[in-house]
Design a protein around this motif. Structure first.
Motif, short mmCIF file in Angstrom:
data_model
loop_
_atom_site.label_atom_id
_atom_site.label_comp_id
_atom_site.label_asym_id
_atom_site.label_seq_id
_atom_site.Cartn_x
_atom_site.Cartn_y
_atom_site.Cartn_z
N ALA A 1 0.84 -1.09 0.17
CA ALA A 1 0.10 -0.14 0.02
C ALA A 1 0.96 1.26 0.12
N LEU A 2 0.38 2.05 -0.87
CA LEU A 2 1.09 3.41 -0.97
C LEU A 2 0.05 4.56 -0.41
N ILE A 3 0.55 5.06 0.66
CA ILE A 3 -0.27 6.16 1.45
C ILE A 3 -0.07 7.76 1.30
N THR A 4 -0.76 8.59 0.95
CA THR A 4 -0.22 10.02 0.63
C THR A 4 -0.50 10.68 2.05
N MET A 5 0.48 11.65 2.40
CA MET A 5 0.18 12.15 3.69
C MET A 5 -0.26 13.44 3.73
N GLU A 6 -1.39 13.82 2.70
CA GLU A 6 -2.28 15.01 2.68
C GLU A 6 -2.65 15.07 3.84
N ASP A 7 -3.43 14.26 4.72
CA ASP A 7 -4.20 14.38 6.12
C ASP A 7 -3.21 13.48 7.02
N LEU A 8 -2.36 14.09 7.56
CA LEU A 8 -1.24 13.45 8.40
C LEU A 8 -1.95 12.49 9.20
N GLU A 9 -2.87 12.98 10.15
CA GLU A 9 -3.47 12.05 11.26
C GLU A 9 -3.97 10.68 10.42
N ALA A 10 -4.81 11.01 9.14
CA ALA A 10 -5.49 9.79 8.76
C ALA A 10 -4.37 8.72 7.99
N ALA A 11 -3.41 9.54 7.63
CA ALA A 11 -2.37 8.62 6.89
C ALA A 11 -1.70 7.68 8.02
N VAL A 12 -1.30 8.30 9.21
CA VAL A 12 -0.71 7.64 10.27
C VAL A 12 -1.50 6.37 10.69
N ARG A 13 -2.79 6.97 10.96
CA ARG A 13 -3.75 5.57 11.52
C ARG A 13 -3.97 4.54 10.56
N ALA A 14 -3.91 4.84 9.30
CA ALA A 14 -4.15 3.94 8.20
C ALA A 14 -3.03 3.06 8.05
N ASN A 15 -1.68 3.91 8.16
CA ASN A 15 -0.43 3.15 7.93
C ASN A 15 -0.46 2.03 8.95
N ARG B 1 8.48 2.94 -7.99
CA ARG B 1 9.39 2.17 -7.04
C ARG B 1 8.65 1.18 -6.24
N THR B 2 7.67 1.47 -5.79
CA THR B 2 7.06 0.35 -4.97
C THR B 2 5.83 -0.57 -5.47
N ASP B 3 5.47 -0.11 -6.57
CA ASP B 3 4.54 -0.91 -7.30
C ASP B 3 3.32 -1.38 -6.59
N PRO B 4 2.59 -0.69 -5.97
CA PRO B 4 1.59 -0.92 -4.82
C PRO B 4 0.32 -1.59 -5.51
N ASP B 5 -0.17 -2.31 -4.55
CA ASP B 5 -1.73 -2.84 -5.01
C ASP B 5 -2.68 -1.75 -4.66
N LEU B 6 -2.48 -0.90 -3.60
CA LEU B 6 -3.46 -0.16 -3.28
C LEU B 6 -2.82 1.34 -2.98
N LEU B 7 -3.44 2.38 -3.49
CA LEU B 7 -3.03 3.70 -3.42
C LEU B 7 -4.00 4.19 -2.63
N LEU B 8 -3.63 4.91 -1.54
CA LEU B 8 -4.61 5.53 -0.49
C LEU B 8 -4.45 6.81 -0.29
N LEU B 9 -5.41 7.58 -0.99
CA LEU B 9 -5.32 9.15 -1.13
C LEU B 9 -5.99 9.78 0.26
N THR B 10 -5.34 10.42 1.15
CA THR B 10 -5.85 10.68 2.31
C THR B 10 -6.47 12.15 2.25
N GLY B 11 -6.39 12.79 1.22
CA GLY B 11 -6.92 14.04 0.82
C GLY B 11 -6.24 14.85 -0.30
N GLY B 12 -6.50 16.16 -0.46
CA GLY B 12 -6.18 16.67 -1.87
C GLY B 12 -6.76 16.17 -3.13
N LEU B 13 -8.00 15.68 -2.96
CA LEU B 13 -8.48 15.06 -4.05
C LEU B 13 -8.96 16.08 -5.07
N ARG B 14 -9.10 17.45 -4.72
CA ARG B 14 -9.58 18.41 -5.42
C ARG B 14 -8.47 19.07 -6.13
N GLU B 15 -7.07 18.76 -5.96
CA GLU B 15 -5.72 19.26 -6.54
C GLU B 15 -6.20 19.39 -7.93
#
Ligand SMILES: Nc1ncnc2c1ncn2[C@@H]1O[C@H](COP(=O)(O)OP(=O)(O)OP(=O)(O)O)[C@@H](O)[C@H]1O
Ligand SMILES: [Mg+2]
Length: 532
Positions: free
Chosen positions: A5-19, A44-58
């Motif tokens: 899983a690759l997790i973006t840290m847009e929302d740090l708290e959600a990212a840390v908990r999900a991680n 690099r990591t070729d993940p199966d899951l990409l978790l976007l914790t925020g910034g979806l309207r970027e």
């Protein structure tokens, strides 16, 4: 192997908990700081899951996702509870799923797992679609694959019946054995029996050798009986016998032959109706209809169109070695509104033709063939909002044609602006003056002081802003080629119509698209002015 899983840290708290939760659930996780460096991490990591914790309207996210999305990657987005219409956002970005914050970390894990499973199934079967109708098909395929029961697949032409049949075979324990497809409608009635069951030498005129039939060739594997509703009654009896006894006779043969074959049958008109009309034997109908799958037509799952289009562009651009980024929003909207009588096959074929024929880059409304746009007209309701009486077909056709032409003109204008980004700058909308510059270009400036750092907007030559001219004669001179004459005629027509391409095309007696093509061909498209 553990899922990654690759997790973006847009929302740090959600990212840390999900991680933490994903790690505890056995995932190998990586966190990335911001969207801009996640491309490299993805590679690099070729993940199966990409978790976007925020910034979806970027603004850049959609394009980035478009470029990186592989067939196997599940993308889960976390949206704010204040976010309007998360489903539309998910569709626009091509996400596999969205969850609204605050969301418990274990729910992220469970949802992530489901999406990964779904993606794996989709990439193994090639069956794309997030619509519940297709998800149901995929779930059924997963359940039906391990057993050997007969399956009946129904759905209109081009909805993916053969794809589904092949998927069942490929996911079944029979996958190493043959998958044999027989189109019952394409083989003459007299030959079908011998095709299916084989024949003995000399069993009929022309049977010089013993021949094995499809049922024997498919032994241990799967036979796909396509268009089963078209089968002659006599052959239906024999197929029924195989389904019940697992044995049959070759044409002209005396000894029964035993086979271990799974039967998958398909039809593009409802088999029940064919039975009720007396074309299909009821006992065969009930014997076939043990497990059934229904593939919905594309017009009933339009929300899948963007995803299918994106994937087909990606695949076909690669296959034909043509660089295509994707499709403009306007073009996508046109495809979403089209009727698609030929379903996914028609959509795929259309994308292939556009990838081959359209100028490389991005597919635009003008690249969509006329017949698709015309078919939309036939598909429109005949009541126009605000108009109380019914509108005649001809009037409607005119209205829609005008709207489509308008769309093309806007699209063209946008393209021209796109092509000169450094020359255009938006300034504040106070009182404005229009002046003509030296080169005939139009300069729109601001009267009474321009805001700090702002430059006047410079717009490339627009014929509309130039005074109309009297029609000029196109003169032929010795040595001129036909192309020169044509070019001169086009320039004259544009000048006479003050650059209005629709009117110019009309006066030249050619279609607007032809005019666009010729402008390009003669490089009149971006020239300072056709008057020169
Ligand atoms: N859900 C889907 N995802 C991706 N591709 C699809 C999907 N459904 C259909 N296709 C593609 O559309 C084309 C037609 O599919 P298929 O031959 O399976 O349709 P069909 O229902 O058997 O049609 P027909 O009744 O005309 O034989 C194929 O190229 C197939 O790969
Ligand atoms: Mg088929």
């Amino acid at each position: 192997m553990a899922d990654r899983a690759l997790i973006t840290m847009e929302d740090l708290e959600a990212a840390v908990r999900a991680n933490a939760a994903l790690e505890a659930a056995g995932f190998r996780t990586t966190m990335v700081s911001a969207l801009d460096d996640f491309r490299a991490s993805l590679r690099r990591t070729d993940p199966d899951l990409l978790l976007l914790t925020g910034g979806l309207r970027e603004p850049g996210l959609a394009r980035t996702l478009l470029e990186i999305v592989g067939p196997r990657l599940a993308i889960l987005g976390l949206v704010e509870s204040t976010d309007a219409d998360p489903a539309a956002l998910a569709q626009r970005l091509g996400l596999s799923g969205v969850l609204v914050k605050p969301v418990p970390a274990d729910e992220v894990v469970a949802h992530g797992r489901r999406l990964i499973e779904r993606k794996k199934l989709q990439s193994r079967t090639g069956i794309l679609g997030e619509h519940p109708g297709i998800q149901e098909v995929l779930a059924k395929i997963g359940q039906m694959a391990p057993v050997s029961s007969t399956v009946l697949i129904q759905g209109e032409s081009g909805t993916g019946k053969e794809l589904a049949a092949k998927a069942i075979h490929d996911l079944s324990p029979r996958r190493a054995k043959p998958f044999i497809a027989v189109n019952c409608a394409a083989i003459p009635e007299t030959l079908l029996e011998s095709e299916l069951f084989g024949h003995e030498k000399g069993s009929f005129t022309g049977a010089a050798e013993r021949r094995l039939g499809m049922f024997e060739l498919a032994d241990g594997g799967t036979i796909f009986l396509d268009e089963i509703g078209e089968m002659a009654p006599a052959t239906q009896v024999k197929v029924l016998r195989v389904l019940e006894e697992r044995e049959f006779f070759r044409v002209g043969g005396a000894a029964p032959i035993k086979v271990d074959v799974r039967v998958i049958a398909a039809t593009n008109r409802p088999l029940k109706a064919a039975m009720e009309a007396g074309q299909v034997r009821p006992d065969l109908y009930y014997r076939l209809n043990v497990l059934s799958i229904y593939l919905p037509p594309l017009r009933e799952r339009r929300s899948d169109i963007p995803l299918l289009v994106r994937r087909f562009i990606q695949d076909l651009a690669k296959q034909h070695d043509r660089p295509f980024r994707g499709m403009t929003a306007e073009a996508m909207q046109l495809l979403m509104d089209a009727p698609w009588p030929g379903n996914v096959r028609q959509l795929r074929n259309l994308i292939e033709s556009m990838v081959v024929l359209a100028p490389a880059g991005e597919i635009r409304p003008a690249d969509i063939p006329r017949e698709i746009r015309d078919s939309m007209m036939r598909n429109l309701p005949v009541l126009v909002p605000g108009v109380t009486r019914e509108v005649s077909g001809q009037e409607l056709q005119y209205i829609v044609q005008t709207l489509l032409d308008l769309r093309l003109q806007i699209e063209d204008l946008r393209r021209r602006l796109d092509e000169m980004p450094q020359r255009v700058e938006v300034i504040d909308m106070g009182r404005r003056a229009v002046a003509t510059g030296d080169g005939g270009e139009v300069i729109v400036g601001h009267v009474g002081g321009v805001g700090a750092g702002a430059r006047p907007v410079e717009v490339a030559p627009m014929y509309e802003a130039q005074p109309a001219r009297a029609p000029e004669a196109v003169v032929y001179e010795a040595g001129m080629k036909m192309a020169d004459v044509e070019k001169a005629a086009i320039v004259a027509a544009l000048n006479a119509t003050r650059g209005n391409r629709r009117k110019a095309a009309e006066s030249l007696g050619i279609g607007e698209r032809t005019l666009y093509r010729k402008l390009k061909e003669y490089q009149l498209d971006g020239e300072p002015s056709p008057r020169t």
